[in-house]
Design a protein around this motif. Structure first.
Motif, PDB file in Angstrom:
ATOM      1  N   ASP A 235      16.320 139.336  91.395  1.00 12.71           N
ATOM      2  CA  ASP A 235      16.950 138.216  90.642  1.00 12.71           C
ATOM      3  C   ASP A 235      15.770 136.679  90.452  1.00 12.71           C
ATOM      4  OD1 ASP A 235      18.232 136.224  89.302  1.00 12.71           O
ATOM      5  OD2 ASP A 235      20.327 136.555  90.352  1.00 12.71           O
ATOM      6  N   LEU A 236      14.895 137.214  89.482  1.00 13.88           N
ATOM      7  CA  LEU A 236      13.649 136.481  89.241  1.00 13.88           C
ATOM      8  C   LEU A 236      14.284 134.396  89.766  1.00 13.88           C
ATOM      9  CD1 LEU A 236      11.097 138.174  87.678  1.00 13.88           C
ATOM     10  CD2 LEU A 236      11.225 138.133  89.578  1.00 13.88           C
ATOM     11  N   SER A 237      15.278 134.786  88.513  1.00 15.08           N
ATOM     12  CA  SER A 237      15.972 133.021  88.887  1.00 15.08           C
ATOM     13  C   SER A 237      16.116 132.615  89.628  1.00 15.08           C
ATOM     14  CB  SER A 237      16.834 133.233  87.653  1.00 15.08           C
ATOM     15  OG  SER A 237      18.097 133.886  87.785  1.00 15.08           O
TER      16      SER A 237
ATOM     17  N   ILE B 298       3.074 135.323  94.373  1.00 20.09           N
ATOM     18  CA  ILE B 298       3.946 134.477  95.306  1.00 20.09           C
ATOM     19  C   ILE B 298       2.956 134.805  96.553  1.00 20.09           C
ATOM     20  CG2 ILE B 298       5.908 136.292  94.387  1.00 20.09           C
ATOM     21  CD1 ILE B 298       3.814 137.642  97.103  1.00 20.09           C
ATOM     22  N   ARG B 299       4.055 134.488  97.224  1.00 17.49           N
ATOM     23  CA  ARG B 299       3.658 134.144  98.249  1.00 17.49           C
ATOM     24  C   ARG B 299       4.088 134.456  99.884  1.00 17.49           C
ATOM     25  NH1 ARG B 299       3.426 128.797 101.221  1.00 17.49           N
ATOM     26  NH2 ARG B 299       1.823 129.246 102.241  1.00 17.49           N
ATOM     27  N   ARG B 300       3.203 136.069 100.471  1.00 19.21           N
ATOM     28  CA  ARG B 300       3.339 136.722 101.055  1.00 19.21           C
ATOM     29  C   ARG B 300       4.292 136.050 102.369  1.00 19.21           C
ATOM     30  NH1 ARG B 300       1.148 141.777 101.566  1.00 19.21           N
ATOM     31  NH2 ARG B 300       2.899 142.402 102.656  1.00 19.21           N
TER      32      ARG B 300
ATOM     33  N   SER C 241      13.398 128.532  95.385  1.00 24.35           N
ATOM     34  CA  SER C 241      13.125 127.960  96.699  1.00 24.35           C
ATOM     35  C   SER C 241      12.657 128.973  96.818  1.00 24.35           C
ATOM     36  CB  SER C 241      14.279 128.629  97.383  1.00 24.35           C
ATOM     37  OG  SER C 241      14.894 129.797  97.601  1.00 24.35           O
ATOM     38  N   HIS C 242      11.390 129.876  95.625  1.00 26.11           N
ATOM     39  CA  HIS C 242       9.971 130.291  96.425  1.00 26.11           C
ATOM     40  C   HIS C 242       9.265 130.229  95.159  1.00 26.11           C
ATOM     41  CE1 HIS C 242      13.188 132.308  98.277  1.00 26.11           C
ATOM     42  NE2 HIS C 242      12.919 132.406  98.939  1.00 26.11           N
ATOM     43  N   VAL C 243       7.588 130.223  95.661  1.00 24.91           N
ATOM     44  CA  VAL C 243       6.574 130.881  94.054  1.00 24.91           C
ATOM     45  C   VAL C 243       6.652 131.712  93.659  1.00 24.91           C
ATOM     46  CG1 VAL C 243       4.469 130.168  94.145  1.00 24.91           C
ATOM     47  CG2 VAL C 243       5.569 129.298  96.290  1.00 24.91           C
ATOM     48  N   LEU C 244       6.671 131.771  92.413  1.00 24.03           N
ATOM     49  CA  LEU C 244       6.861 132.540  90.938  1.00 24.03           C
ATOM     50  C   LEU C 244       6.485 131.523  89.942  1.00 24.03           C
ATOM     51  CD1 LEU C 244       8.360 135.463  91.068  1.00 24.03           C
ATOM     52  CD2 LEU C 244       9.573 134.466  90.465  1.00 24.03           C
TER      53      LEU C 244
END
Length: 375
Positions: free
Chosen positions: A60-62, A98-100, A67-70
């Protein structure tokens, strides 16, 4: 340490391991993930995923981007280090930055498996009904998902392999200050890829929500630091990033698929992701192969009906060959012969058609590869 048991022990909690566990959620199997790291943890990686990965994992990208870099990616800047660059634009989002450290923790937290984190894999012994790990953990079947240096992969492939199929990489990622952001010429929606003149490696610059990721990787390169320093000088000369900000680089390695045969299954044991050496031979991209192999392994394990001998697990090996292609009869030096590399570097890398359709569309975005159909 107190004894513990499980049906499936996954050694490695990265995208491959967590995807395998996620694929086993409704199987009725008791799944445990063992990893020497605690999450979130740093992972050397340029850090991008394609829409194919997000669809396969039902992300769910939204919700994720709350709360994450996308970072949506719609353009690229590509070229040979020291040469002219080509600008390529797409009409839709073709990838996400993204940030791993965030992405891996997110997948692990939702996979539904029990975990033993911060515990190093130390020993592996065969038992009548499976395995004994670290002298206290019993498992019926083991999934090696610990990346290039996975101890399970070393157990299954103990002989020394040639290193020509191995890529060494170095990367640094950090947050820019507002002042640094103003002078950074790397644009968030437009990653930059710069290839070595001999096409045996490439470097990159990604800006993701204020986090700059810079790195370089080369096939079988023993003097990677020198290549890294040359790339930094190139960035300074071009003024792509603020001068003097690139900090300490961290190293990593992975094996390109299709250059030499590798054992991926045996009785009650199989390998996925970088542990199986599945990185794309053209781009080195490893997240999609890790996720797909993890889900393929999950499907096969559910069909084994608690019989995990090699005859049952060979179905997984066949799925790998069907998906990623056959192994060569003998090791090959490179997926691209030197003569073809020279032609690409001199003539094609500067053309818009080749850059869009082959370099980006096929090699990096793998748009030609159909969605994985799970059994």
């Amino acid at each position: 340490m107190q004894s513990e048991s499980c049906d499936v022990l996954i050694v490695g909690g990265g995208p491959g391991g967590s995807s395998c566990a996620w694929g086993l959620q409704d199987s009725g199997l008791d799944v445990l993930i063992l990893d020497q790291a605690t999450f979130p943890r740093d992972k050397v990686c340029a850090g991008w995923i394609t829409p194919a990965v997000t669809a396969l994992l039902n992300l769910d990208l939204s919700d994720y981007q709350k709360s994450h870099v996308l970072q949506p990616i719609t353009r690229f800047r590509t070229g040979i280090i020291g040469g002219a660059a080509v600008q390529t634009e797409f009409t839709q989002t073709v990838s996400y930055g993204i940030r791993r450290c965030e992405f891996d923790e997110y997948l692990l937290s939702r996979c539904g498996a029990r975990t033993r984190l911060g515990e190093k894999f130390q020993s592996l012994e065969r038992m009548e009904n499976g395995w004994l790990v670290n002298g206290s953990l019993q498992a019926k079947v083991i999934v090696g998902a610990g990346g290039h240096f996975c101890p399970v992969a070393r157990w299954l492939n103990p002989e020394k392999r040639s290193e020509h199929s191995v890529v060494l990489a170095q990367e640094t990622e950090f947050q820019l200050t507002p002042e640094q952001l103003k002078v950074c010429r790397v644009q968030p929606e437009r990653p930059e890829l710069y290839f070595s003149p001999d096409l045996r490696g490439y470097a990159w610059c990604f800006l993701k929500d204020g986090y700059l990721n810079v790195g370089i990787g080369r096939e079988g390169e023993k003097q990677l630091s020198a290549a890294r320093d040359e790339f930094i000088q190139f960035l300074d000369l071009e003024g792509r990033v603020p001068r003097g900000i690139l900090g300490k680089f961290k190293g990593h390695a992975y094996r390109l698929y299709g250059l030499e045969k590798r054992s991926v299954v045996d009785d009650s044991i199989l390998l996925i992701g970088d542990a199986a050496g599945l990185a794309s031979p053209q781009s080195g991209e490893g997240i999609r192969p890790a996720v797909e192999s993890g889900l393929m392994a999950a499907d096969v394990l559910q069909q084994c009906e608690s019989s995990y001998d090699i005859q049952h697990l060979q179905n997984y090996e066949q799925k790998i060959l069907d998906r990623f292609g056959p192994w060569p009869d003998k090791p090959v030096d490179s997926i691209l012969p030197a003569r073809i590399r020279q032609f690409l570097g001199r003539h094609l890398m500067s053309t818009h058609w080749f850059t869009r359709n082959v370099l980006l569309g096929r090699w990096f975005l793998q748009q030609h590869l159909p969605p994985l159909v799970r059994s």
